[in-house]
Write an enzyme that holds these catalytic residues in place. Sequence first.
Site, PDB file in Angstrom:
ATOM      1  N   THR A 371      -1.702 -42.228 -43.259  1.00 44.60           N
ATOM      2  CA  THR A 371      -1.632 -43.525 -43.912  1.00 44.60           C
ATOM      3  C   THR A 371      -0.629 -44.311 -43.084  1.00 44.60           C
ATOM      4  O   THR A 371       0.026 -43.743 -42.227  1.00 44.60           O
ATOM      5  CB  THR A 371      -1.136 -43.275 -45.357  1.00 44.60           C
ATOM      6  N   THR A 389      -4.508 -47.098 -45.846  1.00 42.09           N
ATOM      7  CA  THR A 389      -4.936 -45.746 -45.475  1.00 42.09           C
ATOM      8  C   THR A 389      -6.435 -45.621 -45.298  1.00 42.09           C
ATOM      9  O   THR A 389      -7.222 -46.391 -45.863  1.00 42.09           O
ATOM     10  CB  THR A 389      -4.476 -44.742 -46.561  1.00 42.09           C
ATOM     11  N   ASP A 413      -9.402 -37.992 -52.727  1.00 41.52           N
ATOM     12  CA  ASP A 413      -8.240 -38.237 -53.600  1.00 41.52           C
ATOM     13  C   ASP A 413      -8.594 -38.150 -55.085  1.00 41.52           C
ATOM     14  O   ASP A 413      -7.721 -38.144 -55.942  1.00 41.52           O
ATOM     15  CB  ASP A 413      -7.609 -39.612 -53.299  1.00 41.52           C
ATOM     16  N   SER A 443      -1.015 -41.930 -54.000  1.00 42.99           N
ATOM     17  CA  SER A 443       0.446 -41.749 -54.039  1.00 42.99           C
ATOM     18  C   SER A 443       1.159 -42.860 -53.289  1.00 42.99           C
ATOM     19  O   SER A 443       2.390 -42.827 -53.157  1.00 42.99           O
ATOM     20  CB  SER A 443       0.832 -40.412 -53.397  1.00 42.99           C
TER      21      SER A 443
HETATM   22  N1  GLY Z   1      -4.859 -41.132 -49.466  1.00 45.15           N
HETATM   23  C1  GLY Z   1      -3.526 -40.845 -49.834  1.00 45.15           C
HETATM   24  C2  GLY Z   1      -3.076 -41.603 -51.023  1.00 45.15           C
HETATM   25  O1  GLY Z   1      -3.629 -42.647 -51.325  1.00 45.15           O
HETATM   26  O2  GLY Z   1      -2.183 -41.157 -51.703  1.00 45.15           O
END
Ligand code: GLY
Length: 560
Positions: A371, A389, A413, A443
Amino acid sequence: MINIFRIIFLFLISSCISCSQNINTTKKVDSKAMVVSAHPLASEVGINILKKGGNAADATIAVQFALAVVYPSAGNIGGGGFLVYRTNDGVCSSLDFREKAPLTSTRNMYLDSTNKVVKDLSLYSHLAIGVPGTVDGMVNIHEKHGKLPWEELVQPAIDLATNGFELTRLEADKLNRFNKTKGSINKNSGYYKENYSEGDSIFLPQLSKTLILIRDHKRAGFYSGETAKMLVKEMSLNGGKITLQDLDSYHSIWRDPIISFYKGYKIISMSPPSSGGILLTQMLKMAENFPLRDFGFHSLKSIHVMTEIEKLSFADRAKHLGDPDFYNVPEKLLMNSSYLQKRSDKINMDSTLLSSDIYAGEFNLKESEETTHFSIVDEYGNASSLTTTLNGSFGSGIIVDGAGFLLNNEMDDFSIQPGYPNMYGLIGGEANAVEPSKRMLSSMTPTILEKDGNLFMVLGTPGGSTIITAIFQTIINVIDYDMNIEQAVNSPRFHHQWYPDEIKLEKEIAKDSNLISQLKAMNHQLNFVNSMNRVDAVIRKGNKLIGGADRRGDDIVSSY
Ligand code: GLY
């Protein structure tokens, strides 16, 4: 003795800020405006927009598009993200441009006929791809906050893709790794050459054409017309689910940010479908119950308490957090002070809570390099904190044939089966189950801090689940341990996410063998890793801006 060791350790950390090869921070303490991003060319694009009279929102849009060209492992137009924005008069907003599950998604789409998870289906296949949100997000930011014409913000990315740019060593290495691992699933892998070296020039003509369509037609340049047709063809030829209807119905959403307070600082962060703002609030509120400053930076007591806090918060994440448009997230209860006091009362200074003995709180009411983050403050005092990301590094690894951009693998996710860990080892259940049009839990924690009503800090980081704990620790480093911003972002970090029941620690921490023996003696399971996160931050002191660009990458501060 221990204190002397700790002082030497802190000294080594701060001196490594000026000696490591990877450190590219530029210290300019008299700056009026600043961009801190993961790539020197993206930071340069952003600062040029600010010099032209653009504001933080304009620079945000230009940096996002530039990263899609020069930083393809995470910069993107085929992914999504979150923005936290604070105007110079203190009005805060946040934009959710997270990807969504395609309309024909089903709860069990990653399971075989015996209900077993099919390996890698949610990660490296056309089914891994969520409906991208980035382009709509950028248009939405421009409509609400932009000052310069849209075309001027997309053009620098077009120029980079058309005229070429030189690869840094880290970027050349990453592309070579990508070519090795992802070539098998990506029939368009010829888009990038087989092998790159530092200094090689790279040209991306297909991506340039797509960016021109976005420059000339804004949203319609991506969600309809030629680009959309190419994306949908890529899907239909390869078993993917995204249709023209999915693209047409995608819209980013302005949401109220999560606001909380820590020791007199106002914390402004991202609300669900990111878990970042709520977990950061939980961690900081629980941390307030312990004298972390007296315990000392990276002392046995501070690491013990902070990892116990992290475990307790991640247990709540797994059960209670998901897309608020689909699941009634008990936001207020999760951040309630007496609830968090009760949670932190579980922490024992002499022994370790086993993850198997920790459960999410029960309420009567129902209610990854992978990310990248950048922080911007303009000369008018507007601040932007944006994390974006593709999920995994280079996302699904799938490039849209003809359109030249990488697609995310954000569907991983979701909790693809209750208790089954995603690529970050995170588990979940009903709140984050796959549903058509739902956003997967994140996250990402773009965050802004105020002190006495004034802008104080802008920060964020990549790193999947470790994002939240890295932001937690960076804030503690500044507020409790009086570190300057360079020390705060460059200090080694540790992370616990409930399951697996282990503390991940950066290897530098292992140098304190006494600390390591004591943590082991308390029954903490330790897992040493080379590097976690790349925190990019700006701090304002009086009228001066000071940047912190993480030493772990090519991250750089640009300012004037
Ligand atoms: N793809 C990682 C997040 O969004 O936490």
